[in-house]
Design a protein around this motif. Structure first.
Motif, PDB file in Angstrom:
ATOM      1  N   ASP A  49       0.878  -1.172   0.000  1.00  0.00           N
ATOM      2  CA  ASP A  49       0.000   0.000   0.000  1.00  0.00           C
ATOM      3  C   ASP A  49       0.915   1.222   0.000  1.00  0.00           C
ATOM      4  O   ASP A  49       1.608   1.483   0.981  1.00  0.00           O
ATOM      5  CB  ASP A  49      -0.880  -0.036   1.238  1.00  0.00           C
ATOM      6  CG  ASP A  49      -1.782   1.178   1.386  1.00  0.00           C
ATOM      7  OD1 ASP A  49      -1.685   2.117   0.561  1.00  0.00           O
ATOM      8  OD2 ASP A  49      -2.576   1.200   2.332  1.00  0.00           O
ATOM      9  N   SER A  51       0.355   4.342   0.225  1.00  0.00           N
ATOM     10  CA  SER A  51       0.029   5.421   1.157  1.00  0.00           C
ATOM     11  C   SER A  51       0.495   5.122   2.576  1.00  0.00           C
ATOM     12  O   SER A  51       1.128   5.952   3.211  1.00  0.00           O
ATOM     13  CB  SER A  51      -1.475   5.686   1.167  1.00  0.00           C
ATOM     14  OG  SER A  51      -1.877   6.207  -0.078  1.00  0.00           O
ATOM     15  N   SER A  52       0.183   3.946   3.068  1.00  0.00           N
ATOM     16  CA  SER A  52       0.533   3.612   4.456  1.00  0.00           C
ATOM     17  C   SER A  52       1.898   2.940   4.556  1.00  0.00           C
ATOM     18  O   SER A  52       2.410   2.770   5.652  1.00  0.00           O
ATOM     19  CB  SER A  52      -0.519   2.675   5.049  1.00  0.00           C
ATOM     20  OG  SER A  52      -0.417   1.385   4.452  1.00  0.00           O
ATOM     21  N   GLU A  54       2.349  -0.047   4.168  1.00  0.00           N
ATOM     22  CA  GLU A  54       2.120  -1.384   4.712  1.00  0.00           C
ATOM     23  C   GLU A  54       2.471  -2.422   3.651  1.00  0.00           C
ATOM     24  O   GLU A  54       2.047  -2.329   2.498  1.00  0.00           O
ATOM     25  CB  GLU A  54       0.661  -1.540   5.148  1.00  0.00           C
ATOM     26  CG  GLU A  54       0.375  -2.900   5.743  1.00  0.00           C
ATOM     27  CD  GLU A  54      -1.076  -3.061   6.164  1.00  0.00           C
ATOM     28  OE1 GLU A  54      -1.424  -4.189   6.517  1.00  0.00           O
ATOM     29  OE2 GLU A  54      -1.835  -2.077   6.123  1.00  0.00           O
ATOM     30  N   TYR A  55       3.252  -3.402   4.037  1.00  0.00           N
ATOM     31  CA  TYR A  55       3.709  -4.471   3.151  1.00  0.00           C
ATOM     32  C   TYR A  55       3.384  -5.788   3.838  1.00  0.00           C
ATOM     33  O   TYR A  55       3.870  -6.052   4.934  1.00  0.00           O
ATOM     34  CB  TYR A  55       5.206  -4.322   2.936  1.00  0.00           C
ATOM     35  CG  TYR A  55       5.803  -5.274   1.937  1.00  0.00           C
ATOM     36  CD1 TYR A  55       6.381  -6.459   2.358  1.00  0.00           C
ATOM     37  CD2 TYR A  55       5.840  -4.975   0.591  1.00  0.00           C
ATOM     38  CE1 TYR A  55       6.962  -7.332   1.458  1.00  0.00           C
ATOM     39  CE2 TYR A  55       6.416  -5.833  -0.312  1.00  0.00           C
ATOM     40  CZ  TYR A  55       6.971  -7.013   0.118  1.00  0.00           C
ATOM     41  OH  TYR A  55       7.548  -7.883  -0.786  1.00  0.00           O
ATOM     42  N   GLY A  68      -5.444  -6.846  -0.839  1.00  0.00           N
ATOM     43  CA  GLY A  68      -5.442  -5.593  -1.584  1.00  0.00           C
ATOM     44  C   GLY A  68      -6.833  -5.002  -1.689  1.00  0.00           C
ATOM     45  O   GLY A  68      -7.028  -3.798  -1.551  1.00  0.00           O
ATOM     46  N   ILE A  71      -7.798  -3.499   1.657  1.00  0.00           N
ATOM     47  CA  ILE A  71      -7.183  -2.178   1.801  1.00  0.00           C
ATOM     48  C   ILE A  71      -8.003  -1.151   1.029  1.00  0.00           C
ATOM     49  O   ILE A  71      -8.338  -0.084   1.538  1.00  0.00           O
ATOM     50  CB  ILE A  71      -5.724  -2.183   1.304  1.00  0.00           C
ATOM     51  CG1 ILE A  71      -4.841  -2.974   2.258  1.00  0.00           C
ATOM     52  CG2 ILE A  71      -5.196  -0.752   1.145  1.00  0.00           C
ATOM     53  CD1 ILE A  71      -3.442  -3.221   1.729  1.00  0.00           C
ATOM     54  N   ALA A  72      -8.358  -1.493  -0.203  1.00  0.00           N
ATOM     55  CA  ALA A  72      -9.127  -0.574  -1.039  1.00  0.00           C
ATOM     56  C   ALA A  72     -10.479  -0.263  -0.411  1.00  0.00           C
ATOM     57  O   ALA A  72     -10.912   0.885  -0.390  1.00  0.00           O
ATOM     58  CB  ALA A  72      -9.301  -1.160  -2.437  1.00  0.00           C
ATOM     59  N   THR A  75      -9.798   1.943   2.997  1.00  0.00           N
ATOM     60  CA  THR A  75      -9.018   3.187   2.970  1.00  0.00           C
ATOM     61  C   THR A  75      -9.304   4.052   1.755  1.00  0.00           C
ATOM     62  O   THR A  75      -8.769   5.145   1.657  1.00  0.00           O
ATOM     63  CB  THR A  75      -7.509   2.878   2.974  1.00  0.00           C
ATOM     64  OG1 THR A  75      -7.180   2.197   1.756  1.00  0.00           O
ATOM     65  CG2 THR A  75      -7.108   2.061   4.172  1.00  0.00           C
ATOM     66  N   GLU A  77      -8.276   3.259  -1.127  1.00  0.00           N
ATOM     67  CA  GLU A  77      -7.223   2.930  -2.093  1.00  0.00           C
ATOM     68  C   GLU A  77      -7.810   2.027  -3.182  1.00  0.00           C
ATOM     69  O   GLU A  77      -8.885   1.444  -3.016  1.00  0.00           O
ATOM     70  CB  GLU A  77      -6.072   2.191  -1.391  1.00  0.00           C
ATOM     71  CG  GLU A  77      -5.456   2.943  -0.255  1.00  0.00           C
ATOM     72  CD  GLU A  77      -4.191   3.678  -0.634  1.00  0.00           C
ATOM     73  OE1 GLU A  77      -3.426   3.181  -1.452  1.00  0.00           O
ATOM     74  OE2 GLU A  77      -3.979   4.764  -0.084  1.00  0.00           O
ATOM     75  N   ILE A  79      -6.488  -1.018  -6.230  1.00  0.00           N
ATOM     76  CA  ILE A  79      -5.386  -1.826  -6.735  1.00  0.00           C
ATOM     77  C   ILE A  79      -4.961  -1.213  -8.061  1.00  0.00           C
ATOM     78  O   ILE A  79      -5.773  -1.030  -8.960  1.00  0.00           O
ATOM     79  CB  ILE A  79      -5.788  -3.296  -6.911  1.00  0.00           C
ATOM     80  CG1 ILE A  79      -6.135  -3.912  -5.550  1.00  0.00           C
ATOM     81  CG2 ILE A  79      -4.656  -4.080  -7.582  1.00  0.00           C
ATOM     82  CD1 ILE A  79      -6.668  -5.340  -5.640  1.00  0.00           C
ATOM     83  N   THR A  97      -1.223  -1.157  -4.267  1.00  0.00           N
ATOM     84  CA  THR A  97      -2.410  -0.317  -4.115  1.00  0.00           C
ATOM     85  C   THR A  97      -1.982   1.143  -4.086  1.00  0.00           C
ATOM     86  O   THR A  97      -0.911   1.479  -3.586  1.00  0.00           O
ATOM     87  CB  THR A  97      -3.220  -0.667  -2.845  1.00  0.00           C
ATOM     88  OG1 THR A  97      -2.447  -0.381  -1.693  1.00  0.00           O
ATOM     89  CG2 THR A  97      -3.657  -2.129  -2.847  1.00  0.00           C
TER      90      THR A  97
END
Length: 167
Positions: A49, A51-52, A54-55, A68, A71-72, A75, A77, A79, A97
């Motif tokens: 991601d 933005s954050s 985060e992996y 993914g 996350i979308a 947040t 976000e 993909i 993302t």
């Protein structure tokens, strides 16, 4: 975001979030949990991601896509792309993302400098949302845009990518 092309390669201006995400990737992705760390020759399916920063890594491509998508969903976000180690969308994968669909503004809007694990390993790509994928080798050239899924990126860029751009 401004992008200027020169004969020797792209000069780019990045948002703070994208620049930090690139640093996180280049620094070896310190956010990776111990349970997600695997030997470099085993298959892993990760989500980054931008933005954050985060992996996370997962056992299957479907699990990574689902992460993914979560996350979308939570947040805002989307993909942007998935890159694969092998042709025909095989081997390890990295789903990327981004904070918004890629605008069609003649700029590369999101950049990822790949970590040691991903450098010189990309052989196929899937595009998502409105993003097009650009692949950059060390030489400063580029391949793309890949505007749709490509099961084989071609001999000229196969296993040579060090940076991924999304536009």
């Amino acid at each position: 975001m401004a992008t200027t092309e020169t004969g020797s390669g792209p000069l780019r201006t990045r948002s703070a979030a994208v620049a930090l995400a690139g640093l996180a990737v280049a620094a070896g992705l310190t956010a990776t949990t111990a349970g997600a760390a695997q030997a470099s020759d085993s298959e892993e399916h990760c989500v980054l991601d931008v933005s954050s920063r985060e992996y996370t890594c997962h056992g299957t491509p479907a699990d990574a896509r689902q992460r993914g998508q979560r996350i979308a969903d939570t947040t805002g976000e989307v993909i942007g792309a998935t890159v694969f180690e092998d042709v025909d969308y095989g081997g390890s994968s990295l789903t990327i993302t981004v904070p918004e669909p890629c605008p069609k503004n003649d700029n590369v809007d999101f950049w990822l400098d790949l970590d040691d694990h991903w450098q010189n390993r990309i052989s196929s790509v899937q595009t998502w949302s409105t993003c097009w994928v650009w692949l950059y080798p060390d030489s400063g050239d580029r391949a793309g845009p890949y505007k749709e899924n490509h099961p084989d990126v071609g001999d000229h860029i196969n296993d040579r990518t060090v940076t991924v751009g999304l536009s």
